[in-house]
Scaffold this motif. Structure first.
Motif, PDB file in Angstrom:
ATOM      1  N   LEU A 285       0.811  -1.220   0.000  1.00 40.68           N
ATOM      2  CA  LEU A 285       0.000   0.000   0.000  1.00 40.68           C
ATOM      3  C   LEU A 285       0.843   1.268   0.000  1.00 40.68           C
ATOM      4  CD1 LEU A 285      -2.923  -0.909   2.418  1.00 40.68           C
ATOM      5  CD2 LEU A 285      -3.210   0.086   0.135  1.00 40.68           C
ATOM      6  N   ILE A 286       1.990   1.222   0.662  1.00 38.13           N
ATOM      7  CA  ILE A 286       2.859   2.398   0.740  1.00 38.13           C
ATOM      8  C   ILE A 286       3.750   2.514  -0.492  1.00 38.13           C
ATOM      9  CG2 ILE A 286       4.828   3.390   1.979  1.00 38.13           C
ATOM     10  CD1 ILE A 286       3.544   2.417   4.576  1.00 38.13           C
ATOM     11  N   GLU A 287       4.323   1.400  -0.924  1.00 46.84           N
ATOM     12  CA  GLU A 287       5.233   1.380  -2.067  1.00 46.84           C
ATOM     13  C   GLU A 287       4.498   0.841  -3.299  1.00 46.84           C
ATOM     14  OE1 GLU A 287       7.252   2.066  -4.541  1.00 46.84           O
ATOM     15  OE2 GLU A 287       8.732   2.357  -2.928  1.00 46.84           O
TER      16      GLU A 287
ATOM     17  N   GLY B 184       6.740  -3.709   8.280  1.00 48.00           N
ATOM     18  CA  GLY B 184       6.062  -3.628   9.576  1.00 48.00           C
ATOM     19  C   GLY B 184       5.215  -2.387   9.743  1.00 48.00           C
ATOM     20  N   LEU B 185       5.395  -1.384   8.875  1.00 49.61           N
ATOM     21  CA  LEU B 185       4.614  -0.152   9.006  1.00 49.61           C
ATOM     22  C   LEU B 185       3.124  -0.407   8.883  1.00 49.61           C
ATOM     23  CD1 LEU B 185       6.694   2.465   6.965  1.00 49.61           C
ATOM     24  CD2 LEU B 185       6.371   2.385   9.438  1.00 49.61           C
ATOM     25  N   LEU B 186       2.750  -1.398   8.056  1.00 52.63           N
ATOM     26  CA  LEU B 186       1.339  -1.685   7.835  1.00 52.63           C
ATOM     27  C   LEU B 186       0.818  -2.791   8.745  1.00 52.63           C
ATOM     28  CD1 LEU B 186       1.419  -1.604   3.925  1.00 52.63           C
ATOM     29  CD2 LEU B 186       0.393   0.126   5.426  1.00 52.63           C
ATOM     30  N   ALA B 187       1.650  -3.231   9.691  1.00 49.58           N
ATOM     31  CA  ALA B 187       1.271  -4.373  10.521  1.00 49.58           C
ATOM     32  C   ALA B 187       0.425  -3.985  11.725  1.00 49.58           C
ATOM     33  CB  ALA B 187       2.515  -5.119  10.997  1.00 49.58           C
ATOM     34  N   GLY B 188       0.553  -2.770  12.202  1.00 51.23           N
ATOM     35  CA  GLY B 188      -0.205  -2.394  13.379  1.00 51.23           C
ATOM     36  C   GLY B 188       0.345  -3.045  14.637  1.00 51.23           C
ATOM     37  N   LYS B 189      -0.374  -2.934  15.713  1.00 48.71           N
ATOM     38  CA  LYS B 189       0.116  -3.417  17.009  1.00 48.71           C
ATOM     39  C   LYS B 189       0.058  -4.935  17.130  1.00 48.71           C
ATOM     40  CE  LYS B 189      -1.189   0.769  19.553  1.00 48.71           C
ATOM     41  NZ  LYS B 189      -2.005   1.320  20.660  1.00 48.71           N
ATOM     42  N   VAL B 190      -0.857  -5.565  16.403  1.00 47.79           N
ATOM     43  CA  VAL B 190      -1.058  -7.002  16.594  1.00 47.79           C
ATOM     44  C   VAL B 190       0.102  -7.809  16.045  1.00 47.79           C
ATOM     45  CG1 VAL B 190      -2.516  -8.977  15.993  1.00 47.79           C
ATOM     46  CG2 VAL B 190      -3.556  -6.780  16.580  1.00 47.79           C
ATOM     47  N   ALA B 191       0.532  -7.505  14.803  1.00 48.66           N
ATOM     48  CA  ALA B 191       1.530  -8.355  14.154  1.00 48.66           C
ATOM     49  C   ALA B 191       2.863  -7.666  13.936  1.00 48.66           C
ATOM     50  CB  ALA B 191       0.980  -8.852  12.817  1.00 48.66           C
ATOM     51  N   ALA B 192       3.004  -6.440  14.368  1.00 47.91           N
ATOM     52  CA  ALA B 192       4.248  -5.711  14.113  1.00 47.91           C
ATOM     53  C   ALA B 192       5.427  -6.357  14.819  1.00 47.91           C
ATOM     54  CB  ALA B 192       4.112  -4.270  14.566  1.00 47.91           C
ATOM     55  N   ASP B 193       6.568  -6.291  14.175  1.00 52.88           N
ATOM     56  CA  ASP B 193       7.816  -6.777  14.764  1.00 52.88           C
ATOM     57  C   ASP B 193       8.419  -5.623  15.544  1.00 52.88           C
ATOM     58  OD1 ASP B 193      10.478  -7.403  15.261  1.00 52.88           O
ATOM     59  OD2 ASP B 193      10.633  -8.656  13.487  1.00 52.88           O
TER      60      ASP B 193
END
Length: 321
Positions: free
Chosen positions: A187-189, A216-225
């Motif tokens: 979505l960003i790139e 990880g920018l699009l991962a949010g709090k649940v799946a972000a590293d």
């Protein structure tokens, strides 16, 4: 799980492709094995690796790990579409890299040994090699196909002009040519929409998206590293896109979906897409995205996502005039 044809080939692969770059250097062997087994059990039949993967453990380590997992159950090999790559430096030797016919042959043989298999389903060129004539590349790939060591040829990180060049040579020689392009797309790139995806669609290549969560920018709090998100680069990127990411988080919350799931589902709604590469570092991360192929994003949601993360514009008008 749902499946799509790999480009214009008749081969069918899962819409989620299991990327293995984390396996070994970040995810221990035992947990990597558990993720691989769970992914196959969930219906993922597409596994992607590269001969250079291994990080601090050394190049080739991830292929070796994958080979150990395959050896645990001989039936596993027939259930998966196995993809690896060639191009990156494998040692300090000046010829142990790139896309010379010599290196392609030697690198393929080395990958087969590490993986413990007789053939590779999808052999991908990891990057372009401007020094290697296309005729030399196809000579090497033709030999590997004739030897039964590879079945399909794909590209990775190729620009649109190179996809066209390589395939025109393939057509002239009566070959099938490239069947896939694995590139950076999320979505960003979205620059791939300018030339790469149009070229891939024109020549019948399936697009495989890597870094679908933008690191990880699009991962949010649940799946972000959390580890990666604490790097200076990630902090700066998150700060620069704070407003976008906040709007994205609100949209996902309103739908009752995680940000990772929506970002992945968006990719599967884009023209020309075959699969999105997921790179779970844990079993929990794998489980969190397995239902992505079932998520349907309507026209209104897709329009809202375009408003948050605008495309660069239709090719070629976005940059030609």
């Amino acid at each position: 799980m749902k499946y799509r044809q790999l480009g214009r080939s008749a081969l069918k692969v899962s819409e989620l492709c299991l990327g293995t770059m984390n396996f070994g250097p970040r995810t221990p062997e035992a947990e990597s094995f558990a993720i691989l087994s769970a992914a196959v059990e969930a219906g993922i039949n597409f596994i992607d690796t590269a001969n250079q993967y291994g990080g601090a453990l050394g190049v080739g380590s991830t292929e070796t790990l994958l080979g150990k997992w395959l050896a645990q159950d001989p039936g596993r090999r027939d259930r998966i579409v196995l993809a690896t790559k060639v191009h990156e430096p494998m040692s300090d030797d000046i010829n142990d890299r790139g896309l010379s016919a010599r290196h392609i042959q030697m690198a393929c043989d080395a990958s087969l040994r590490r993986l413990g298999v007789e053939h590779i389903d999808l052999y991908q060129m990891h990057h372009i090699d401007r020094l290697a004539p296309v005729e030399e590349i196809w000579q090497a790939m033709d030999r590997l196909i004739a030897q039964g060591k590879i079945t399909y040829v794909g590209s990775s990180n190729f620009p649109g002009w190179k996809i066209a060049q390589v395939n025109e040579k393939a057509i002239a020689g009566g070959r099938l040519g490239l069947v896939s392009e694995q590139g950076l797309y999320n979505l960003i790139e979205r620059r791939a929409e300018m030339e790469v995806i149009p070229a891939a669609r024109e020549y019948g290549l399936g697009v495989i998206a890597w870094s679908p969560l933008a690191g990880g920018l699009l991962a949010g709090k649940v799946a972000a590293d959390a580890g990666r998100r604490q790097t200076d680069d990630m902090k700066q990127a998150a700060s620069a896109r704070a407003q976008q990411l906040s709007r994205f988080a609100a949209l996902c919350e309103a739908r009752g979906e995680t940000q990772s799931a929506v970002a992945l589902a968006w990719l599967l709604h884009q023209p020309g897409m075959t699969a999105a590469i997921i790179g779970p570092a844990s079993g929990a991360q794998l489980t969190s995205v397995l239902r992505v192929p079932e998520i349907q994003l309507g026209a209104e949601t897709l329009a809202k996502l375009d408003a948050i993360f605008p495309a660069v514009g239709p090719a070629p008008e976005a940059y030609a005039w």
